[in-house]
Design an enzyme around this catalytic site. Structure first.
Site, PDB file in Angstrom:
ATOM      1  N   ASP A  63       0.718  -1.310  -0.038  1.00 55.46           N
ATOM      2  CA  ASP A  63      -0.055  -0.024   0.238  1.00 55.46           C
ATOM      3  C   ASP A  63       0.993   1.057   0.102  1.00 55.46           C
ATOM      4  OD1 ASP A  63       0.620   0.826   2.643  1.00 55.46           O
ATOM      5  OD2 ASP A  63      -0.815  -0.474   3.560  1.00 55.46           O
ATOM      6  N   ARG A  64       0.348   2.098  -0.183  1.00 53.82           N
ATOM      7  CA  ARG A  64       0.875   3.732  -0.539  1.00 53.82           C
ATOM      8  C   ARG A  64       1.878   3.838   0.882  1.00 53.82           C
ATOM      9  NH1 ARG A  64      -3.376   8.157  -0.820  1.00 53.82           N
ATOM     10  NH2 ARG A  64      -4.311   7.956   1.089  1.00 53.82           N
TER      11      ARG A  64
END
Length: 71
Positions: A63-64
């Site tokens: 994920d970011r």
């Protein structure tokens, strides 16, 4: 000489074939592990233009907010 060996020269420069290319990348926060995303920057944007031309892609997803080593 190997009868299966082939030499390719383009504009005087030898062209080398690579079956696989692996990159080690330290993914920073804010990037997603994808090749395209309509809202967020993607890890392939961190690669040089030369590497981007190889059309590499990440395997797996981070994920970011996750940071760390990607291969």
């Amino acid at each position: 000489m190997d009868p299966d060996a082939v030499s390719v020269i383009f504009c005087g420069t030898p062209v080398c074939y690579r079956k696989y290319t692996y990159i080690m990348l330290n993914k920073p926060e804010g990037y997603v592990s994808a090749t395209e995303d309509s809202r967020l920057p993607v890890v392939t944007e961190l690669l040089s233009e030369e590497l981007r031309r190889l059309e590499l892609f990440p395997v797996g997803r981070l994920d970011r907010d996750t940071v760390g080593l990607m291969i």
